[in-house]
Write an enzyme that holds these catalytic residues in place. Structure first.
Site, mmCIF file in Angstrom:
data_model
loop_
_atom_site.group_PDB
_atom_site.id
_atom_site.type_symbol
_atom_site.label_atom_id
_atom_site.label_comp_id
_atom_site.label_asym_id
_atom_site.label_seq_id
_atom_site.Cartn_x
_atom_site.Cartn_y
_atom_site.Cartn_z
ATOM 1 C CG LEU A 210 -108.061 -3.546 41.573
ATOM 2 C CD1 LEU A 210 -107.917 -2.004 42.352
ATOM 3 C CD2 LEU A 210 -108.865 -2.967 39.522
ATOM 4 C CG HIS A 211 -102.804 -6.842 37.694
ATOM 5 N ND1 HIS A 211 -104.285 -7.758 37.441
ATOM 6 C CD2 HIS A 211 -101.487 -6.614 36.275
ATOM 7 C CE1 HIS A 211 -103.749 -7.437 36.322
ATOM 8 N NE2 HIS A 211 -102.184 -7.943 35.365
ATOM 9 N NE ARG A 212 -106.093 -6.185 32.536
ATOM 10 C CZ ARG A 212 -104.915 -7.234 31.893
ATOM 11 N NH1 ARG A 212 -103.619 -6.023 31.647
ATOM 12 N NH2 ARG A 212 -105.055 -8.423 31.376
#
Length: 379
Positions: A210-212
């Site tokens: 997860l990074h957005r």
């Protein structure tokens, strides 16, 4: 002598440029300058990727660092302009859709230097995504558009781009994966995590990334995803290489209760890991039973690996991964995530298709076109 200058800045760029760097070395008449914008400057997100991919030390490092979108883009433009003026390349190569991509492309075009955009034409049709803005603007000002999948060709044609600028060449990200897959299989990571013993069979596990900002900057959205995945992780251990931004938000939102405390022993639950180098991460994904991600590049890699992937977004700019590959777009609703994951785990493993031209030969196609284009411009 053909002079080319390529620009990388963020982690996904390195995998895309590595096959091109290798291919360009085959031609003594091509001089190549590699510029690192410094957009990703953390050793975990940048430095170890250069060693894993066999990339040379960049000829120029702009050391831009982290900032807001506007400040970072402007700073890259300020720092790369004198480099372009001094080096005077025939063309600038940009990859992907990060701030370094649009900053370098815009600066080059304003200096009268042609731009080749590698991974052109991808569209999520979601202008709230910074990447969508970057890729659309870069395509508009580029002279050559190298496309990974047929949807990119159709998008560009629909936007009125002349056909002679568009080249369907395949996917340099997959070039990189195929070249390094055997090396990644020798990684000791799975043994260290207790998932494999003495190089033998592997326990089933899943992978989460997860990074957005839309997923990790909103407490409710992030908690919903972690809650769903932690429920899934009661039946299938989940490995979670945590992006620094995501880790910071998990702590500040008080969501660390969804993660296991230990990072070395694998059991039920979500096990957080530090960001991984390319080879370790490829090894992890290659043996996974399921990958959950909001990354575009991982959608492509899991398609090439034949690993089921759930995209935790409401859209994808890579529809070939759904039409041909192993990807499903499920959004961020907890119930949808769980239902899709359980459906996959209840099915026997199966073979998936790979999109056309994802054959490890995109880089040679691109370099051949570049050589012809520059030679024609010089004649």
């Amino acid at each position: 002598m053909i002079k080319l200058l390529s620009v990388v800045g963020a982690r996904p760029n390195f995998m895309k440029i590595a096959p091109l760097v290798d291919e360009l070395k085959k031609f003594p008449t091509i001089e190549h300058c590699l510029v690192h914008s410094g957009q990703h400057y953390d050793e975990l997100l940048s430095g170890n990727f250069f060693s894993d991919l066999g990339l040379p030390v960049p000829d120029v490092n702009l050391h831009t660092g982290s900032a807001s979108h506007a400040v970072q883009t402007a700073e890259i433009m300020k720092r790369i302009e004198p480099v372009l003026i001094d080096y005077r390349p025939h063309m600038v190569l940009v990859v992907g859709d990060v701030n370094s991509t649009i900053a370098a492309a815009l600066t080059a075009v304003k200096l009268g230097i042609g731009v080749a955009h590698i991974e052109a034409g991808l569209r999520s049709f979601d202008m709230s995504m910074p990447e969508e803005i970057n890729r659309k603007l870069t395509d508009t000002i580029s002279s050559l558009l190298f496309v990974t999948e047929q949807s990119g060709v159709e998008n560009l044609k629909h936007e009125g781009v002349p056909a002679e600028k568009i080249f369907l060449v395949g996917n340099v990200m997959i070039d990189c994966l195929l070249r390094h897959r055997e090396m990644a299989a020798r990684s000791s990571l799975l043994d260290q995590l207790g998932l494999r013993h003495n190089g033998s069979g592997c326990l089933p596990y899943g992978v989460l990334t997860l990074h957005r900002p839309s997923n990790v900057d909103d407490p409710k959205t992030l908690e919903g995803i972690l809650s769903a995945v932690s429920t899934l992780a009661l039946d299938l251990p989940i490995l979670f290489p945590v992006h620094p931004r995501t880790r910071k938000n998990i702590e500040s939102f008080g969501l660390h209760r969804y993660l296991n405390k230990a990072e070395t022993a694998i059991g039920a639950g979500i096990t957080p890991l530090d960001p991984l180098g390319y080879l370790d991460f490829l090894s992890l994904n290659d043996r996974a039973r399921l990958v959950l991600t909001d990354s575009g590049g991982i959608q492509e890699e899991t398609t090439a690996l034949g690993v089921p992937c759930l995209t935790l977004r409401e859209n994808t700019e890579r529809p070939a991964t759904v039409e041909h590959g192993s990807n499903q777009v499920v959004g961020v609703d907890s119930n949808r995530i769980l239902a899709a994951a359980r459906s996959i785990l209840q099915e026997p493993t199966r073979q998936f298709q790979v999109p056309p031209l994802w054959d490890g030969k995109a880089a040679p196609r691109i370099v051949a076109i570049l050589r012809d284009y520059v030679a024609l411009g010089a004649s």
